[in-house]
Enzyme design. Structure first.
Site, PDB file in Angstrom:
ATOM      1  N   GLY A   1      -2.856  -6.054  -8.660  1.00 43.32           N
ATOM      2  CA  GLY A   1      -1.734  -5.063  -9.149  1.00 43.32           C
ATOM      3  C   GLY A   1      -0.845  -6.005  -9.702  1.00 43.32           C
ATOM      4  O   GLY A   1      -0.680  -7.292  -9.391  1.00 43.32           O
TER       5      GLY A   1
ATOM      6  N   SER B   1      -7.871 -10.155  -4.377  1.00 43.32           N
ATOM      7  CA  SER B   1      -8.004 -10.970  -5.454  1.00 43.32           C
ATOM      8  C   SER B   1      -8.626 -12.518  -4.629  1.00 43.32           C
ATOM      9  O   SER B   1      -9.622 -12.879  -5.230  1.00 43.32           O
ATOM     10  CB  SER B   1      -6.912 -11.182  -6.171  1.00 43.32           C
TER      11      SER B   1
ATOM     12  N   THR C   1       1.991 -10.271  -4.444  1.00 42.71           N
ATOM     13  CA  THR C   1       1.992  -8.978  -4.072  1.00 42.71           C
ATOM     14  C   THR C   1       3.100  -8.305  -3.534  1.00 42.71           C
ATOM     15  O   THR C   1       4.021  -9.031  -2.950  1.00 42.71           O
ATOM     16  CB  THR C   1       0.894  -8.871  -3.047  1.00 42.71           C
ATOM     17  N   ILE C   2       3.610  -7.138  -4.169  1.00 41.11           N
ATOM     18  CA  ILE C   2       4.582  -6.438  -3.738  1.00 41.11           C
ATOM     19  C   ILE C   2       4.714  -6.438  -2.102  1.00 41.11           C
ATOM     20  O   ILE C   2       5.958  -6.082  -1.367  1.00 41.11           O
ATOM     21  CB  ILE C   2       5.141  -5.269  -4.528  1.00 41.11           C
ATOM     22  N   ASP C   3       3.283  -6.149  -1.692  1.00 48.37           N
ATOM     23  CA  ASP C   3       3.380  -5.798  -0.469  1.00 48.37           C
ATOM     24  C   ASP C   3       3.420  -6.818   0.766  1.00 48.37           C
ATOM     25  O   ASP C   3       3.801  -6.552   1.929  1.00 48.37           O
ATOM     26  CB  ASP C   3       1.825  -5.289   0.029  1.00 48.37           C
TER      27      ASP C   3
ATOM     28  N   ARG D   1       0.775  -0.558   0.788  1.00 47.55           N
ATOM     29  CA  ARG D   1      -0.293  -0.336   1.183  1.00 47.55           C
ATOM     30  C   ARG D   1      -0.204  -0.234   2.954  1.00 47.55           C
ATOM     31  O   ARG D   1       0.143   0.596   3.362  1.00 47.55           O
ATOM     32  CB  ARG D   1      -1.028  -1.694   0.942  1.00 47.55           C
TER      33      ARG D   1
ATOM     34  N   ARG E   1       6.919  -1.916  -8.979  1.00 44.54           N
ATOM     35  CA  ARG E   1       6.088  -3.185  -9.689  1.00 44.54           C
ATOM     36  C   ARG E   1       7.002  -3.754 -11.033  1.00 44.54           C
ATOM     37  O   ARG E   1       6.626  -4.862 -11.141  1.00 44.54           O
ATOM     38  CB  ARG E   1       4.743  -2.738 -10.035  1.00 44.54           C
TER      39      ARG E   1
END
Length: 362
Positions: free
Chosen positions: A13, A119, A140-142, A186, A288
């Site tokens: 993402g 990834s 990752t934003i997570d 997530r 994002r």
């Protein structure tokens, strides 16, 4: 190591700060070592395309505003695993050999991949199979990549969520409502926890802490009856489970299931239990995009420089990471075998409880 060509791709993402990382890799490789940098388009898809989809990067590439732009100008993908690539007839094909051949076709001597935990697993496996020197950069934003305190994109996503809370608060107060903000993340609740503390939330619900709706309802009643306040803010992570113990998911046009909708479920339950008027905002992909925050630009730049330096030192199968206010490198096997959840006994959970924020369990 003699003059060479290295490749860089973004995978998974998108998020803010990716262009800063690509810029740092390019500038460090050219300025520090006189190397050539090839940007691979659309993640792993670029190397299995015929012809290979890539471009040479140089100073002119970054003479404009890319540092300040969200997303990735190289493009990315979060589907199409080369080990199980979906074909038009519905079958799955192992195209890992094509990935390796694409790398060889570009005459590259090393690969830098910017991606999340999924990834990293795929890229690490591909590069091991092809004996490709590989360095990973976490994004990752997570913020769920193991072994690093921060990943590229996380800070910007949290800032977006805090801004949303700042905007929701006055309308909540004006209309005497409970505003529920559903954020991404997530299976990890880092965005919800950070944004909830910074944005003055009354309730924060995260996947790592099972919640009881009676406790949430009791918190809202307490606000109304004892704090003499007729409005409240709730932050909910998208992966929080409903009362039946299952996550709320929706099927997209491609047949895949994604998280989304738990905020509405909780809003309806809360109304039935307390009579409080609720409104739900689902931020979704807004988190994002946008201009990268300062920390995302700085960390991305530090990661990019260090990733090139590792290749110059002949290191491989490593990931750069942020620990104790500096960049370190860690073994990819340690990264892909762990997951960075919220530490339920950690400082931020303790801080939230100390502020009187309800986490749904007490």
């Amino acid at each position: 190591m003699s003059k060479k060509r290295i490749g860089i791709l973004t995978s998974g993402g998108d998020c803010a700060g990716l262009n800063a990382a690509i810029r740092a890799v390019t500038r460090r490789a050219i300025e520090g070592y006189g190397w050539e940098v090839v940007g691979i388009h659309n993640g792993t898809l670029g190397l299995i395309s015929t012809p290979v989809d890539a471009e040479v990067l140089d100073h002119k590439t970054f003479s404009g505003t890319l540092l300040r732009q969200g997303g990735t100008f190289l493009g990315t993908t979060n589907k199409g695993d080369p080990f199980a690539y979906p074909m038009k007839d519905g079958s799955l094909k192992d195209r890992s050999a094509e990935f390796i051949e694409g790398f060889r076709e570009l005459d590259l001597c090393g690969l830098i991949g910017v991606g999340g935990d999924g990834s990293m697993k795929i890229l690490n496996k591909l590069c091991e199979r092809g004996n490709i020197p590989f360095i990973g950069i976490p994004k990752t934003i997570d913020n769920d990549v193991a072994c690093t305190e921060f990943s590229i994109g996380f800070t910007t996503a949290v800032n977006v969520a805090v801004d949303a809370l700042d905007r929701l608060h006055p309308t909540a107060a004006s209309h005497h409502r409970v505003m529920i903000l559903e954020v991404m993340g997530r299976d990890a609740g880092h965005i919800a926890l950070h944004a909830g503390i910074a944005g003055g939330a009354d309730v924060i619900l995260v996947p790592e802490i099972p919640y009881d709706m009676e406790k949430v309802a009791a918190k809202i009643r307490h606000i109304y009856e004892h704090e003499h306040r007729s409005h409240a803010l709730i932050v909910v992570s998208e992966a929080v489970k409903a009362a039946d113990g299952k996550p709320v998911m929706k099927q997209n046009d491609e047949g895949r299931f994604n998280y989304g909708g738990v905020g509405h479920v909780i809003g309806e339950q809360l109304y039935k239990m307390t009579g409080a008027e609720t409104r739900v905002t689902v931020l979704g992909h807004v988190q994002r995009g946008g201009k990268p925050a300062m920390r995302d630009r700085v960390i991305a730049s530090a990661f990019g420089v260090s990733a090139v330096d590792l290749l110059a030192q002949g290191k491989t199968n490593r990931m750069v990471a942020w620990q104790h206010r500096k960049v370190v490198d860690v073994a990819l096997e340690d990264v892909v075998s762990h997951y960075n959840n919220i530490d339920v006994s950690g400082t931020l959970v303790h801080t939230a409880r100390g502020l009187g924020i309800c986490l749904g369990d007490e």
